[in-house]
Write an enzyme that holds these catalytic residues in place. Structure first.
Site, mmCIF file in Angstrom:
data_model
loop_
_atom_site.group_PDB
_atom_site.id
_atom_site.type_symbol
_atom_site.label_atom_id
_atom_site.label_comp_id
_atom_site.label_asym_id
_atom_site.label_seq_id
_atom_site.Cartn_x
_atom_site.Cartn_y
_atom_site.Cartn_z
ATOM 1 N N ASP A 1 1.028 8.306 -26.236
ATOM 2 C CA ASP A 1 0.115 8.767 -25.188
ATOM 3 C C ASP A 1 0.535 8.298 -23.797
ATOM 4 O OD1 ASP A 1 -1.656 9.944 -27.077
ATOM 5 O OD2 ASP A 1 -2.532 7.981 -27.477
ATOM 6 N N ASP B 1 -7.223 11.558 -27.281
ATOM 7 C CA ASP B 1 -6.319 11.522 -28.426
ATOM 8 C C ASP B 1 -7.201 11.413 -29.680
ATOM 9 O OD1 ASP B 1 -3.907 11.114 -29.947
ATOM 10 O OD2 ASP B 1 -4.421 8.989 -30.009
ATOM 11 N N CYS C 1 0.845 -1.194 0.000
ATOM 12 C CA CYS C 1 0.000 0.000 0.000
ATOM 13 C C CYS C 1 0.877 1.239 0.000
ATOM 14 C CB CYS C 1 -0.935 0.013 1.208
ATOM 15 S SG CYS C 1 -0.058 0.104 2.778
ATOM 16 N N ASP D 1 -4.461 5.702 -27.171
ATOM 17 C CA ASP D 1 -4.232 4.347 -27.671
ATOM 18 C C ASP D 1 -2.794 4.086 -28.094
ATOM 19 O OD1 ASP D 1 -4.249 5.916 -30.060
ATOM 20 O OD2 ASP D 1 -4.591 4.061 -31.193
#
Length: 754
Positions: free
Chosen positions: A646, A441, A30, A642
């Site tokens: 990006d 995008d 965590c 995609d």
């Protein structure tokens, strides 16, 4: 593309005295773990600075090698229950192996804990008095559950205690340990209570079930982590391990690590370019979509720049290495993704925050309860003090608290999968409902991401004879230009087959020329037509101008005197894009389109899908900068993309969503993936987030209401009023009931409508 490379002067360098190294970390589960590891590293003598990247499970330290060695840092981290991997040839692989081994062990322990707990519960609830030696059987079955299968809780609690810390493991260890020891005492020496006229209760089932439940929760968490592959590893995989170098005029295969600046390297068709450089011989088309995001490969000839990780198409060429190792564009993308992942403030899960206060408070209440009863309990002071303090620890066991978030997340993730939304972690579900800006995008997200023929017009005088289609097909089939494939694919749908050409010639920057049956034919741009004095009739010319205004690429097919056909090629907009954008905007969410394409194309796409905001000619690093700018204004930003280009922006965004038909890197960096590449899934994903968070809050409410009411009663608050003391057995049952209520509430998510 050079804009990708950050200003190195802004990067802090270790002085000559200090060494800066990065180490894989084991055992972090965590954000609080990351804080613990970081604080221990920073406190070490000889360490100037340190940091932990929980996303990548790594830690870096800038240290004086004469004062402390990596082995010393490792020992320090081991003392609080974690581990550093040092002096390893392949630390990433060693880290993955260790995580897989830990997961397998945890799976075995959870299974055995569940199997052994079941008969304990059956005996404790239904056959306590009917079964001879029932207590002894339960003690024999629960001992291995608590002290062997649950040993990690006790070990971690002890290590935390040695450093003055407490966590959920502390409460689990205390409640189960005391419940077992108390029950064992009552089993071995029941006369102690009988002599005082009391029944010697045992709570073996509570101790065992708690271990089984919490182990299951940790197993589910580890499974989610193990299923998340490394984006950084895949990015590194874009670079080949060996390269072909021209040494003394001969071609030799050498390791990528041996490449130096100014080396001449050879790249063949279909191969990945290993480092950044400049073409010195030959030419080809290179797929740079991983950098630019645009689907059309770029022609590379003498003097043109090439970049690591991009893919060569049909031609071969040689180039001079200019940037190698960590200086390449690919290495900078990797670095930027790492920094974006690590720079986000660790999201302290609500349960972890509360647990930091809850655990010591419960321990304090149990101690206060014991002391209070010893002072005011009269002749049965010790009996009441011991029973009430144990009851407080049993009823406050964090089962419901521990299950509140993961069960809702599990069901929410499953609900997402049913709707073609793959969700990697809880953070996305926690933040998704707060999103007020969505960045899209263009290529592959709003559009299909592949050039196709959208329109074709034929010379009315020439008509549309099959022979011209066959000639066009034959020419484009031999062409290396990336748009040629769109034309051949279009003609294949009409079952067109090519003819045999007598001559074929590629004309750099213009198109191609071929000869069939004594006639010359041309396929290319307007400049090619003008240079060869080829006429075009007004009908075809008007059509070409109209398509260009729509930001489509126009190519011309002609013989040596006039244009026979004009063809428009574009990246088609997905049929679902407009509706998805309208849905988001109707919810009051601002939607932006960021693209590396030109302004004319971007404006045309924005108009067709109803977008109010867009930016063109945007480099990958600029996408991330724009997101940072929005975040600095208090916006919660979701990025939908995609491509590899990006990945930096996806890592920077608060919520990252990848299209399922995009690159592996985008899907790996993103916290959500849309299997169908349907943009309508984006508003659904954000709605699912809202419903999941609502369920988590309900679960936490019930978990805490139960504790808020149960702990005071367990401490004996009702005793002065009506003489009521809560039996630890009832406390154990209430604890189990609270867990059931939390799980049941989470399961309601399955029927939610998105």
């Amino acid at each position: 593309m050079e804009a990708l490379i950050s200003d190195k002067s802004s990067i802090k360098k270790a002085s000559n005295k200090y060494i800066k190294k990065t180490f894989p970390v084991l055992g972090m589960t965590c954000a609080a773990c990351a804080v613990s590891v970081e604080s221990m590293l920073k406190s070490a003598k000889g360490v100037q600075d340190a940091g932990v990247n929980y996303a990548n499970q790594t830690a870096w330290a800038e240290y004086d090698d004469e004062t402390i060695k990596p082995v010393g840092l490792q020992s320090l981290i081991r003392s609080v229950g974690y581990d550093l991997i040092v002096d390893s040839q392949d630390p990433q692989q060693e880290q993955q192996d260790a995580q897989l081994s830990h997961y397998k062990q945890l799976k075995r322990r959870t299974l055995w804990a569940a199997l052994l707990s079941f008969p304990i519960v059956v005996i404790g609830m239904f056959f306590m008095d009917a079964l001879p030696y029932g207590n002894w059987i339960m003690m024999a079955l629960s001992a291995p559950v608590v002290f062997y299968l649950g040993r990690s809780f006790f070990m971690n609690a002890f290590k935390q205690a040695t450093h003055g810390k407490a966590n959920m493991d502390t409460l689990v260890a205390l409640s189960t340990g005391i419940a077992f020891v108390f029950s064992a005492f009552n089993t071995i020496y029941p006369e102690f209570w009988h002599n005082q006229g009391l029944h010697a209760h045992v709570y073996f089932e509570a101790a065992a079930v708690v271990i089984a439940f919490i182990s299951l929760g940790k197993l589910l968490e580890e499974k989610a982590k193990s299923n998340t592959s490394s984006a950084i590893k895949k990015l590194i995989g874009l670079q080949p391990k060996t390269v072909r170098a021209i040494i003394d005029g001969l071609e030799q295969e050498i390791p990528i690590s041996a490449v130096k600046v100014s080396d001449i390297l050879l790249v063949r068709p279909g191969e990945k370019i290993p480092v950044d450089g400049e073409v010195t011989e030959g030419s080809s088309f290179v797929d740079e979509s991983m950098i630019s995001g645009e689907p059309v490969p770029v022609r590379k000839s003498l003097g043109e720049k090439v970049f690591a990780g991009t893919i060569n198409q049909k031609g071969s060429f040689q180039f001079k290495a200019q940037k190698v190792g960590g200086d390449t564009i690919l290495a900078q993308i990797i670095k930027m993704v790492q920094e974006a992942q690590g720079s986000k403030a660790p999201v302290q899960k609500l349960v972890d925050k509360i647990a930091g206060i809850f655990v010591p408070v419960v321990i304090g209440i149990a101690a206060l309860t014991f002391v209070t009863w010893m002072l005011v309990g009269g002749e049965n002071a010790f009996t009441h003090a011991f029973l009430t303090s144990v009851t407080v620890l049993v009823i406050a066991c964090p089962c419901a608290l521990g299950l509140a978030t993961p069960t809702a997340i599990m069901v929410g993730i499953g609900k997402g999968a049913e709707n073609n939304i793959l969700i990697k972690d809880a953070e996305s579900l926690e933040l998704g409902h707060k999103v007020n800006v969505v960045i899209l995008d263009k290529t592959g997200t709003i559009t299909e991401g592949k050039p196709v023929v959208t329109d074709i017009s034929w010379n009315a005088i020439k008509g549309e004879p099959k022979i011209f289609k066959q000639i066009l097909f034959a020419i484009e089939a031999q062409s290396e230009h990336p748009l040629a494939e769109a034309v051949t694919s279009f003609l294949k749908e009409e079952s067109i087959e090519g003819v045999s050409l007598q001559q074929f010639e590629s004309l750099t920057g213009l198109g191609v020329k071929a000869n069939y049956d004594g006639t010359e034919y041309f396929v290319g741009n307007k400049k090619l037509m003008d240079e060869n004095n080829i006429s075009i009739n007004s009908g075809l010319s008007c059509g070409a101008e109209k398509w260009q205004q729509q930001a489509k690429t126009v190519i011309y097919f002609a013989n040596n005197t006039e244009v026979i056909s004009v063809i428009a090629i574009a990246d088609k907009i997905k049929v679902t894009s407009k509706k998805a954008i309208e849905t988001l905007q109707d919810r009051g969410i601002q939607v932006y389109m960021l693209t590396g394409d030109n302004k004319q194309t971007a404006a045309a796409v924005a108009q067709q899908v109803g977008l109010k905001h867009f930016k063109a000619d945007v480099m990958p690093s600029q996408k991330a900068d724009f997101i940072k700018e929005l975040q600095s204004k208090g916006k919660i930003v979701a990025m939908v993309g995609d491509g590899i280009n990006d990945s930096h922006a996806l890592a920077q965004a608060d919520v990252s969503i990848a299209m399922g038909k995009g690159s592996d890197i985008a899907m790996d960096v993103a916290k959500m993936t849309l299997i169908t590449s349907d943009l309508n899934m984006v508003p659904k994903a954000l709605k699912l987030s809202g419903k999941t968070v609502k369920t988590i809050k309900q679960n936490l409410f019930w978990a805490f209401i139960y504790n808020l009411i149960g702990i005071p009663i367990a401490a004996g608050l009702m005793y002065p009023i009506n003489g009521f003391l809560l039996d630890p057995m009832i406390a154990g049952a209430a604890m189990a009931l609270s867990s059931v209520s939390v799980v049941s509430n989470s399961l309601r998510l399955k029927t939610a409508k998105l």
